[in-house]
Design a protein around this motif. Structure first.
Motif, mmCIF file in Angstrom:
data_model
loop_
_atom_site.group_PDB
_atom_site.id
_atom_site.type_symbol
_atom_site.label_atom_id
_atom_site.label_comp_id
_atom_site.label_asym_id
_atom_site.label_seq_id
_atom_site.Cartn_x
_atom_site.Cartn_y
_atom_site.Cartn_z
ATOM 1 N N ILE A 252 0.858 -1.185 0.000
ATOM 2 C CA ILE A 252 0.000 0.000 0.000
ATOM 3 C C ILE A 252 0.892 1.232 0.000
ATOM 4 C CG2 ILE A 252 -1.826 1.280 1.194
ATOM 5 C CD1 ILE A 252 -2.612 -1.386 2.558
ATOM 6 N N ILE A 253 0.664 2.115 -0.961
ATOM 7 C CA ILE A 253 1.420 3.369 -1.029
ATOM 8 C C ILE A 253 0.437 4.517 -0.890
ATOM 9 C CG2 ILE A 253 2.876 4.855 -2.474
ATOM 10 C CD1 ILE A 253 4.008 2.262 -3.699
ATOM 11 N N THR A 254 0.621 5.338 0.130
ATOM 12 C CA THR A 254 -0.308 6.438 0.385
ATOM 13 C C THR A 254 0.390 7.771 0.132
ATOM 14 O OG1 THR A 254 0.187 6.734 2.741
ATOM 15 C CG2 THR A 254 -1.385 5.020 2.173
ATOM 16 N N THR A 255 -0.324 8.683 -0.527
ATOM 17 C CA THR A 255 0.287 9.952 -0.949
ATOM 18 C C THR A 255 -0.589 11.163 -0.647
ATOM 19 O OG1 THR A 255 -0.697 9.993 -3.174
ATOM 20 C CG2 THR A 255 1.299 8.684 -2.898
ATOM 21 N N ALA A 256 -1.731 10.966 0.030
ATOM 22 C CA ALA A 256 -2.732 12.031 0.136
ATOM 23 C C ALA A 256 -2.342 13.114 1.132
ATOM 24 C CB ALA A 256 -4.086 11.429 0.528
ATOM 25 N N ILE A 258 -3.245 17.517 2.033
ATOM 26 C CA ILE A 258 -4.038 18.725 1.776
ATOM 27 C C ILE A 258 -3.203 19.910 2.232
ATOM 28 C CG2 ILE A 258 -6.174 19.968 2.317
ATOM 29 C CD1 ILE A 258 -7.450 17.224 2.911
ATOM 30 N N PRO A 259 -2.924 20.865 1.341
ATOM 31 C CA PRO A 259 -2.035 21.984 1.694
ATOM 32 C C PRO A 259 -2.447 22.687 2.986
ATOM 33 C CG PRO A 259 -2.533 22.032 -0.638
ATOM 34 C CD PRO A 259 -3.410 20.966 -0.044
ATOM 35 N N GLY A 260 -1.504 22.797 3.905
ATOM 36 C CA GLY A 260 -1.736 23.540 5.139
ATOM 37 C C GLY A 260 -2.519 22.810 6.202
ATOM 38 N N LYS A 261 -2.868 21.548 5.949
ATOM 39 C CA LYS A 261 -3.660 20.797 6.922
ATOM 40 C C LYS A 261 -3.031 19.431 7.181
ATOM 41 C CE LYS A 261 -7.993 23.133 5.928
ATOM 42 N NZ LYS A 261 -9.427 22.995 5.661
ATOM 43 N N LYS A 262 -3.457 18.813 8.262
ATOM 44 C CA LYS A 262 -2.979 17.471 8.584
ATOM 45 C C LYS A 262 -3.408 16.506 7.482
ATOM 46 C CE LYS A 262 -2.851 14.305 12.556
ATOM 47 N NZ LYS A 262 -3.065 13.053 11.855
ATOM 48 N N ALA A 263 -2.537 15.579 7.168
ATOM 49 C CA ALA A 263 -2.859 14.590 6.136
ATOM 50 C C ALA A 263 -4.116 13.815 6.518
ATOM 51 C CB ALA A 263 -1.692 13.630 5.955
ATOM 52 N N PRO A 264 -5.004 13.538 5.560
ATOM 53 C CA PRO A 264 -6.223 12.788 5.886
ATOM 54 C C PRO A 264 -5.915 11.355 6.291
ATOM 55 C CG PRO A 264 -5.989 13.023 3.511
ATOM 56 C CD PRO A 264 -4.918 13.870 4.132
ATOM 57 N N LEU A 265 -6.667 10.849 7.266
ATOM 58 C CA LEU A 265 -6.484 9.468 7.729
ATOM 59 C C LEU A 265 -7.265 8.555 6.792
ATOM 60 C CD1 LEU A 265 -5.144 7.873 10.068
ATOM 61 C CD2 LEU A 265 -7.364 7.930 11.214
ATOM 62 N N LEU A 266 -6.577 7.974 5.843
ATOM 63 C CA LEU A 266 -7.230 7.126 4.842
ATOM 64 C C LEU A 266 -7.345 5.682 5.311
ATOM 65 C CD1 LEU A 266 -5.626 8.399 1.513
ATOM 66 C CD2 LEU A 266 -7.710 9.174 2.646
ATOM 67 N N ILE A 267 -6.363 5.237 6.085
ATOM 68 C CA ILE A 267 -6.380 3.862 6.601
ATOM 69 C C ILE A 267 -6.646 3.940 8.101
ATOM 70 C CG2 ILE A 267 -5.043 1.759 6.926
ATOM 71 C CD1 ILE A 267 -3.477 2.455 4.432
ATOM 72 N N THR A 268 -7.827 3.538 8.509
ATOM 73 C CA THR A 268 -8.234 3.621 9.913
ATOM 74 C C THR A 268 -7.687 2.440 10.718
ATOM 75 O OG1 THR A 268 -10.272 2.382 9.536
ATOM 76 C CG2 THR A 268 -10.364 4.782 9.216
ATOM 77 N N GLU A 269 -7.871 2.523 12.034
ATOM 78 C CA GLU A 269 -7.451 1.427 12.910
ATOM 79 C C GLU A 269 -8.167 0.133 12.536
ATOM 80 O OE1 GLU A 269 -5.008 -0.114 15.170
ATOM 81 O OE2 GLU A 269 -5.086 2.016 15.661
ATOM 82 N N GLU A 270 -9.440 0.236 12.210
ATOM 83 C CA GLU A 270 -10.216 -0.939 11.802
ATOM 84 C C GLU A 270 -9.642 -1.560 10.532
ATOM 85 O OE1 GLU A 270 -14.888 -2.194 10.899
ATOM 86 O OE2 GLU A 270 -14.274 -0.086 10.852
ATOM 87 N N MET A 271 -9.240 -0.700 9.590
ATOM 88 C CA MET A 271 -8.646 -1.195 8.343
ATOM 89 C C MET A 271 -7.317 -1.894 8.600
ATOM 90 S SD MET A 271 -9.271 1.968 5.745
ATOM 91 C CE MET A 271 -10.865 2.775 5.612
ATOM 92 N N MET A 272 -6.547 -1.373 9.558
ATOM 93 C CA MET A 272 -5.254 -1.980 9.871
ATOM 94 C C MET A 272 -5.424 -3.443 10.257
ATOM 95 S SD MET A 272 -2.824 0.317 9.430
ATOM 96 C CE MET A 272 -1.522 -0.686 10.108
ATOM 97 N N LEU A 273 -6.529 -3.753 10.921
ATOM 98 C CA LEU A 273 -6.791 -5.132 11.353
ATOM 99 C C LEU A 273 -7.125 -6.037 10.178
ATOM 100 C CD1 LEU A 273 -8.933 -4.347 14.538
ATOM 101 C CD2 LEU A 273 -6.492 -4.947 14.430
ATOM 102 N N ASN A 274 -7.461 -5.405 9.032
ATOM 103 C CA ASN A 274 -7.845 -6.173 7.848
ATOM 104 C C ASN A 274 -6.672 -6.381 6.892
ATOM 105 O OD1 ASN A 274 -9.953 -7.512 6.418
ATOM 106 N ND2 ASN A 274 -10.116 -5.782 4.997
ATOM 107 N N ILE A 275 -5.518 -5.784 7.205
ATOM 108 C CA ILE A 275 -4.348 -5.901 6.330
ATOM 109 C C ILE A 275 -3.550 -7.164 6.677
ATOM 110 C CG2 ILE A 275 -2.178 -4.784 5.628
ATOM 111 C CD1 ILE A 275 -3.486 -2.107 6.240
#
Length: 380
Positions: A252-256, A258-275
């Motif tokens: 998984i390669i994440t690149t998301a 947003i200028p001037g803001k914290k990076a969006p959380l695309l992979i949640t804790e729940e998703m981590m359990l599914n990896i």
């Protein structure tokens, strides 16, 4: 006028201008100084610069005497104690995250151009350092993942049995994401891609990847090529799709970002359990918080058998080519602020000059940074 090239502070390996690019700088009718060992980590020796008839100086001399200083990253507190008022700084200073520092630069009467803020227009493409460096980061992200992944990338059919291809999931199809797609496909992986901008679907598919569409994305056409914040309804739809995809992915390669803001959380804790165990995540948004809940910038960790790499500066791991591309961007921009006589000119009628000028004549002049500085002042 003296234009100087500073040596970057570790762990940065790049240099603003390589010896082979000095001729182009000297054609602007300026005197060029270079700090001792500035290009060492980018495989550019002091002798290489000396052959171009530049002066090799120590850091203090450069800070005290230069008119324009090229430094990829910001100055240290010690640097600020030596730099003369009126000096022009040009680099990648991330002012949206460093508004207080920009205010401090203004108070020291420094003119700051942060090239990462240049408007993303057709005319600015030759000066777009974010794109030139992201292209390298996307390429290197896949190679790093391949090195860490404990299995093959391509499909193999042998007498001993068949090996299925690695499944790569890329979250974000900007410059880094598109290069990651191309590199992963060259290595024989099967690639799926998410992006909030439907307009990139054609590019993704042309590279041989599957574009996973999520309906209802906010219009990003006015964001200059960046992602924008999405509605909660869209985020819920997106998370459902990503949950399904991460369960199948090996890389998984994440690149998301947003200028001037914290990076969006695309992979949640729940998703981590599914990896799956053995999977690898390369998070290129680590410097702004990361796209996973367990990303740590400049660190590689093991989380329940999943390798998570947080690195927003992979371009620096290919310092020669990264410096070459960065230097070309800088040389193109310098032509906008150095006239034919070799003097500095602040032409704020030019949208590119205005767009990346952060401080000038003792004030913070960039509208977005002014808002941040004023907000910080209210909070204090």
């Amino acid at each position: 006028m003296i234009v100087s090239i500073l040596k970057e502070i570790a762990p940065e390996n790049r240099v603003s201008i390589l010896p082979e690019q000095i001729d182009a700088l000297q054609k602007m009718h300026v005197e060029v100084w270079v700090e001792m060992s500035a290009g060492e980590k980018a495989h550019a020796t002091d002798n290489g610069y000396l052959l171009k008839n530049v002066a090799i100086k120590d850091r203090t001399a450069i800070l005290q005497s230069s008119d324009i200083i090229l430094s990829i990253n910001g100055l240290t507190p010690n640097d600020l104690a030596h730099i003369k008022p009126g000096t022009v700084l040009l680099g990648v200073f991330q002012p949206l995250f460093n508004a207080a520092l920009m205010k401090h630069y203004a108070e020291r009467n420094l003119t700051v151009f942060s090239i990462d803020m240049i408007p993303r227009t057709t005319r600015a493409q030759s000066m777009d350092v974010l794109s030139s460096q992201a292209n390298i980061a996307g390429y290197k992200a896949v190679l790093l993942a391949a090195d860490l992944y404990p299995r093959y990338f391509p499909m193999f059919m042998t007498a001993a049995g068949s090996i299925p291809p690695a499944k790569v999931l890329i979250l974000g199809a900007g410059v880094a994401g598109l290069q990651a797609i191309a590199t992963a496909r060259r290595l024989g992986a099967v690639v799926e891609v998410f992006d909030t901008r439907p307009a990139v679907k054609e590019e993704v598919m042309s590279l041989g990847a599957k574009f996973v569409e999520v309906e209802g994305a906010a219009d990003a056409t006015a964001a200059g090529g960046y992602a924008v914040e999405q509605s909660k309804e869209y985020q819920q739809k997106q998370q459902k799709k990503i949950f399904e995809a991460v369960g199948k992915a090996d890389i998984i390669i994440t690149t998301a970002q947003i200028p001037g803001k914290k990076a969006p959380l695309l992979i949640t804790e729940e998703m981590m359990l599914n990896i799956k165990r053995g999977s690898v995540i390369i998070d290129l948004a680590a410097a702004t918080g990361g796209n996973t809940p367990h990303t740590h910038n400049n660190k590689t960790i093991d989380y329940n058998g999943i390798t998570i790499v947080g690195n927003s500066n992979l371009a620096a791991t290919m310092p020669y080519d990264a410096s070459k591309l960065y230097g070309k961007n800088i040389l193109n921009f310098l032509q906008l602020i150095i006239n034919k006589e070799g003097a500095f000119v602040a032409n704020f009628e030019d949208e590119l000059v205005k767009g990346c000028c952060i401080t000038y004549d003792g004030d913070v002049v960039h509208d977005k940074i002014k808002v941040l500085v004023d907000s910080a002042g209210v909070l204090e």
